[in-house]
Design a protein around this motif. Structure first.
Motif, short mmCIF file in Angstrom:
data_model
loop_
_atom_site.label_atom_id
_atom_site.label_comp_id
_atom_site.label_asym_id
_atom_site.label_seq_id
_atom_site.Cartn_x
_atom_site.Cartn_y
_atom_site.Cartn_z
N THR A 1 0.85 -1.19 0.00
CA THR A 1 0.00 0.00 0.00
C THR A 1 0.88 1.23 0.00
OG1 THR A 1 -0.08 -0.13 2.40
CG2 THR A 1 -1.97 -1.03 1.24
N ASP A 2 0.40 2.27 -0.68
CA ASP A 2 1.13 3.55 -0.65
C ASP A 2 0.14 4.62 -0.21
OD1 ASP A 2 3.25 5.16 -0.79
OD2 ASP A 2 3.45 5.18 -2.96
N SER A 3 0.47 5.32 0.85
CA SER A 3 -0.43 6.29 1.48
C SER A 3 -1.83 5.68 1.68
CB SER A 3 -0.53 7.57 0.66
OG SER A 3 0.74 8.04 0.35
N GLY A 4 -1.87 4.44 2.11
CA GLY A 4 -3.15 3.79 2.44
C GLY A 4 -3.82 3.13 1.24
N THR A 5 -3.35 3.40 0.01
CA THR A 5 -4.00 2.83 -1.18
C THR A 5 -3.26 1.58 -1.64
OG1 THR A 5 -4.35 5.10 -1.82
CG2 THR A 5 -4.88 3.44 -3.48
N GLU A 6 -4.01 0.51 -1.89
CA GLU A 6 -3.36 -0.72 -2.39
C GLU A 6 -2.82 -0.48 -3.78
OE1 GLU A 6 -5.41 -4.43 -2.27
OE2 GLU A 6 -5.86 -4.25 -0.13
N CYS A 7 -1.53 -0.76 -4.00
CA CYS A 7 -1.01 -0.49 -5.34
C CYS A 7 -0.47 -1.74 -6.03
CB CYS A 7 0.03 0.62 -5.32
SG CYS A 7 1.33 0.39 -4.15
N ARG A 8 -0.19 -2.81 -5.31
CA ARG A 8 0.33 -4.01 -5.96
C ARG A 8 0.19 -5.21 -5.03
NH1 ARG A 8 1.45 -4.75 -10.71
NH2 ARG A 8 2.60 -2.84 -11.02
N GLY A 9 -0.09 -6.37 -5.62
CA GLY A 9 -0.11 -7.61 -4.83
C GLY A 9 0.82 -8.61 -5.48
N GLY A 10 1.28 -9.58 -4.74
CA GLY A 10 2.13 -10.61 -5.34
C GLY A 10 2.86 -11.40 -4.28
N ARG A 11 3.72 -12.31 -4.78
CA ARG A 11 4.52 -13.12 -3.86
C ARG A 11 5.86 -12.43 -3.62
NH1 ARG A 11 3.66 -17.78 -1.81
NH2 ARG A 11 1.90 -18.17 -3.17
N PHE A 12 6.25 -12.34 -2.35
CA PHE A 12 7.52 -11.68 -1.99
C PHE A 12 8.66 -12.62 -2.34
CE2 PHE A 12 10.95 -10.26 0.61
CZ PHE A 12 10.74 -8.91 0.85
N ILE A 13 9.49 -12.21 -3.30
CA ILE A 13 10.58 -13.08 -3.78
C ILE A 13 11.88 -12.78 -3.04
CG2 ILE A 13 11.96 -13.67 -5.83
CD1 ILE A 13 9.07 -14.60 -5.93
N GLY A 14 12.05 -11.48 -2.67
CA GLY A 14 13.30 -11.12 -1.98
C GLY A 14 13.62 -9.65 -2.21
N ILE A 15 14.92 -9.32 -2.01
CA ILE A 15 15.34 -7.93 -2.22
C ILE A 15 16.43 -7.88 -3.29
CG2 ILE A 15 14.72 -6.81 -0.06
CD1 ILE A 15 17.48 -7.60 1.04
N ASP A 16 16.42 -6.77 -4.03
CA ASP A 16 17.40 -6.55 -5.08
C ASP A 16 18.66 -5.94 -4.46
OD1 ASP A 16 18.25 -6.68 -7.63
OD2 ASP A 16 16.66 -5.42 -8.48
N SER A 17 19.72 -5.82 -5.25
CA SER A 17 20.99 -5.34 -4.67
C SER A 17 20.92 -3.86 -4.25
CB SER A 17 22.13 -5.56 -5.65
OG SER A 17 21.83 -4.86 -6.82
N ASP A 18 19.90 -3.13 -4.71
CA ASP A 18 19.77 -1.74 -4.28
C ASP A 18 18.69 -1.60 -3.20
OD1 ASP A 18 17.51 -2.28 -5.68
OD2 ASP A 18 17.61 -0.52 -6.99
#
Ligand code: BTN
Length: 325
Positions: A285-302
């Motif tokens: 969510t961004d500022s309370g609004t849902e903006c994306r759903g999905g499976r958490f894969i991990g973090i990128d190098s940045d």
């Protein structure tokens, strides 16, 4: 604290049971009367030391204050903590560390405070920083990395804080992207890293770490956006603040040395393993609004979060709040 008193504490910690007066006097190269004087001074500073005839001395407990000398006796570091600055009260340890770094402070300089009047949180929020209960700490690092890689150090500090919490309490904290530490779903620690950089490199990074150690429920402000807690509230045991600080600095030191040799890989792997969303379905969510759903894969190098949506596309998310569903 007198250096000999520091040595006495180190010798106590190296033994499980009693330490004889004779042994202390030999190791310190002073008379038994002088040993007794140092023991008395330690007791006057809040250390509980038991003395038993024909057995010797035993350290029962240390005072609940942040004592830089006490911390130093428990450090096994190469870099982080080689210079320790302690302030009874300050506006923000991050601001202090930033100033010291600008003045050329050596890598590994640590600023600690008992309380902060303007503790800085993420997104311009204030970090509640009462005296006598918590850890407020900022560390100066000078790695040879590019500015876009600096978030890797925030992940590194999250892993170090998680390890310190686990080693001290036996609790298993979870990391919530980007960098909150949760126990039982409630925030127990926050990280705020700041940097000074040019386009082609970093001058320095400040790792800011706040951990709620012994805070009680009435010390949390009512208006907190997310539920918060302390290690004392979760474990039922008071945390020795100096010991916790040295455990944290020792873990930071190990992880940073590893990072300089092997890069981000090992930190990323441990961070992902400790992340509450690892492999799970989440909503951003961004500022309370849902903006994306999905499976958490991990973090990128940045530091970006990687999500795989139902249509099998990979998305990089750089801001917002993650909720596990
Ligand atoms: C967050 O919002 O989660 C980050 C909180 C970071 C607080 C720590 S306390 C020590 C250091 N000094 C500051 O002013 N902030 C960080």
């Amino acid at each position: 604290m007198h250096p000999k008193a520091g040595t006495i504490l180190r010798l106590f910690r190296a033994e499980v049971g009693y330490v004889s007066g004779e042994y202390l006097s030999r190791e310190l190269g002073v008379s038994r009367t002088a040993v007794w004087k140092h023991i008395t001074a330690l007791r006057n500073n809040g250390y509980r030391i038991e003395a038993v005839t024909s057995r010797g001395y035993r350290l029962v407990s240390s005072p609940d204050n942040i004592d830089p000398h006490e911390i130093q006796t428990q450090l096994s570091i190469t870099k982080i903590g080689q210079r320790l600055e302690f302030l009874k009260q300050t506006s923000s340890t991050n601001a202090d560390a930033f100033r010291l770094a600008e003045d050329g402070a050596v890598e590994g300089t640590v600023v600690l405070a008992d309380s902060q009047t303007g503790g800085k949180g993420r997104r311009g929020r204030l970090w509640t920083s009462p005296s006598g209960v918590n850890l407020y700490c900022s560390v100066v690092l000078r790695p040879s990395i590019m500015p876009h890689e600096a978030p890797q150090l925030t992940f590194l500090s999250a892993v170090a804080a998680a390890r310190a919490i686990e080693l001290t309490t036996g609790l298993t904290p979870e990391i919530k992207w980007p960098n909150d530490l949760l126990v039982s779903g409630k925030k127990v620690a926050g990280l705020l890293n700041e940097m000074s950089a040019e386009t082609d490199g970093i001058n320095f990074v400040i790792l800011g770490i706040g951990v709620n150690l012994n805070m009680t429920a009435d010390q949390f402000p009512d208006e907190l956006r997310h539920p918060a807690t302390s290690l004392f509230l979760e474990s039922g045991t008071r945390i020795d603040r100096s010991s916790f600080t040295s455990t944290l600095l020792n873990e930071l030191d190990r992880l940073y040395a590893d990072f300089l040799t092997h890069g981000f890989g090992p930190v990323r792997e441990e961070w992902q393993r400790r992340c509450n969303a690892n492999g799970r379905q989440v909503v951003v969510t961004d500022s309370g609004t849902e903006c994306r759903g999905g499976r958490f894969i991990g973090i990128d190098s940045d530091g970006a979060m990687l999500l795989r949506s139902d249509d099998d596309l990979l998305h990089r998310i750089t801001c917002g709040d993650v909720r596990v569903i």
